[in-house]
Design a protein around this motif. Structure first.
Motif, PDB file in Angstrom:
ATOM      1  N   HIS A   1      42.224  65.932  19.801  1.00 30.56           N
ATOM      2  CA  HIS A   1      40.466  66.984  20.850  1.00 30.56           C
ATOM      3  C   HIS A   1      39.619  66.858  21.016  1.00 30.56           C
TER       4      HIS A   1
ATOM      5  N   ARG B   1      26.872  73.670  14.445  1.00 33.95           N
ATOM      6  CA  ARG B   1      27.698  74.991  15.278  1.00 33.95           C
ATOM      7  C   ARG B   1      26.639  75.989  14.497  1.00 33.95           C
TER       8      ARG B   1
ATOM      9  N   GLU C   1      40.001  66.489  13.712  1.00 32.84           N
ATOM     10  CA  GLU C   1      38.847  67.644  13.610  1.00 32.84           C
ATOM     11  C   GLU C   1      39.031  67.636  11.781  1.00 32.84           C
TER      12      GLU C   1
ATOM     13  N   HIS D   1      39.420  63.056  18.756  1.00 32.99           N
ATOM     14  CA  HIS D   1      39.186  62.857  17.314  1.00 32.99           C
ATOM     15  C   HIS D   1      40.371  63.727  16.753  1.00 32.99           C
TER      16      HIS D   1
HETATM   17 FE   FE2 Z   1      36.073  68.707  17.688  1.00 32.33          FE
END
Ligand code: FE2
Length: 329
Positions: free
Chosen positions: A311, A97, A121, A119
Motif C-alpha cells: 500500500h 502517528r 508495512e 510498501h
Molecule cells: Fe504504510
C-alpha cells in the motif's frame, strides 16, 4: 445463527487490475436498506473466517456502504474480527502517528504534498503486522487515494522480466539504513525519532535494543542516529506456496528522502552489494501497472493482508482523514 439485515455483494470497479480471472482487490458493497452498526458487527463475527480467507487470497477487501462514521465505530468494526492488536509503540516504524483510540491511529502525519510509495508495512524492520485496516473518515478534496498492489503478481512478473534481480532479492535479502532524528519530525514521512522508535531516552538503552534486534549503528554529530537493519527477507513464501515481493525496496529507493536521508544510501542487498537503479525503476513501474487506487468515500474500510499486498498514499489537496489499525502476526 442470528439473522442480520446485512447483505454484502461483490462488485467490480473500473481500473481494477485482473490476472487469471481474479480482480484486485475484492470489493464488498452493502446492498439494501439502512442497517445499524451492531448488525454489521454481528455480520463480521459470523463471517470472520471467510472474510479472513478472502483477504489473504485476494490481498485486500474494500468494504463500502457500512454505517461507520467515527474512529470509535471503526475500532468496534476491527474488534469484531478478534485479531490480536499490533501496537504502534512496539513497532520500529519510521512514520509519525497519532493515536485516536487504543487500536486506531492516523495513517501518517506526513504533509499532503508527499507521496508515500508502495510498501509492505514495516517490512524494513524485523517486526511487522500481518494485516492492516484503513478507514476513511473524510476523503481529501482531490487526490489522496490509497494505492494497493498485489505483491505475488509483482514477483511473478519480476521472475519473468528480471530473473537475476528477482533471484538476488530472494537469495540475498536486503539491508535498510535510515537516519533518525532524536525527536519526532512531523514534517517528514519518515520522521520518527530514535527515542520513540527504540522506546528509550538514552543512547545506552537504544543501543541495547538495537543489539537485541541485530542492528548496526552510528551516532552522528547532530544527535541523529544512523541505523542499519540486520539482513531482512525481500521475498516471502505464503502458506499456499505463492511468493510475494515482501519488502520496502521501492519505497526506500524512491521515497526515503528528507533532510537527513538520501535514498541512494538507504538500501543494499543483504551482502552489501548495490542495487541496480534500472531494476528498481522497472520493479516500481510494474508495481504501478498492477496497482488499484482506492477511491475513498467516507465510511469505507479496507482490510489489507500485509503479506500479500503493498500500500502507499497519493498526494492530496484539502483535509484528508484516513485512520489505520494494525494486526499482530
Ligand atoms: Fe504504510
Amino acid at each position: 445463527m442470528t439473522a442480520t439485515t446485512v447483505v454484502m455483494t461483490e462488485l467490480h470497479m473500473t481500473g481494477q487490475p485482473e490476472f487469471d480471472g481474479q480482480f484486485f482487490p475484492a470489493i464488498l458493497n452493502r446492498e439494501g436498506d439502512e442497517t445499524s452498526l451492531p448488525d454489521v458487527l454481528t455480520w463480521v463475527r459470523e463471517n470472520r473466517d471467510s472474510l479472513d480467507a478472502k483477504a489473504s487470497q485476494s490481498g485486500a477487501i474494500l468494504f463500502r456502504g457500512l454505517p461507520l462514521v467515527t474512529a470509535n465505530d471503526f475500532d468496534a468494526f476491527i474488534r469484531a474480527f478478534d485479531y490480536p492488536n499490533f501496537r504502534y509503540e512496539d513497532s520500529l516504524s519510521n512514520a509519525v502517528r497519532v493515536n485516536r483510540t487504543e487500536r486506531v491511529f492516523t495513517a501518517n502525519e506526513a504533509p499532503s504534498s508527499i507521496t508515500i510509495c508502495l510498501h509492505h508495512e514495516m517490512a524494513q524492520t524485523p517486526v511487522y503486522p500481518s494485516r492492516l485496516f484503513f478507514f476513511c473518515e473524510k476523503p481529501a478534496d482531490a487526490g489522496g487515494a490509497t494505492p494497493l498492489c498485489r505483491s505475488d503478481w509483482l514477483f511473478d512478473r519480476l521472475c519473468r522480466e528480471l530473473p537475476q534481480f528477482a533471484r538476488n532479492c530472494e537469495e540475498k535479502g536486503l539491508l535498510y539504513t535510515n537516519v533518525m532524528p532524536a525527536e519526532n519530525d512531523p514534517t517528514s514521512g519518515m520522521g520518527r525519532g530514535w527515542q520513540s522508535t527504540f522506546r528509550s531516552e538514552s543512547r545506552d538503552t537504544a543501543e541495547q535494543r538495537m543489539r537485541e534486534l541485530g542492528y548496526s549503528w552510528e551516532w552522528l554529530d547532530d544527535g541523529c542516529l544512523r541505523a542499519t537493519t540486520p539482513r531482512l527477507q525481500a521475498v516471502r513464501e505464503l502458506p499456499d506456496g505463492r511468493k510475494t515481493f515482501f519488502n520496502q525496496l521501492i519505497a526506500a529507493f524512491h521515497g526515503w528522502k528528507d533532510s537527513r536521508n538520501d535514498p541512494a544510501k538507504a538500501i543494499t542487498f543483504g551482502d552489501g552489494t548495490l542495487l541496480n537503479p534500472a531494476d528498481v525503476d522497472r520493479a516500481a513501474q510494474i508495481a504501478e501497472e498492477l496497482t488499484f487506487d482506492v477511491p475513498w468515500q467516507a465510511g469505507d474500510v479496507a482490510l489489507v493482508d500485509n503479506y500479500v499486498a503493498m500500500h502507499g498514499r497519493r498526494s492530496f489537496e484539502g483535509r484528508r482523514i484516513v485512520l489505520a489499525s494494525l494486526v499482530a502476526s
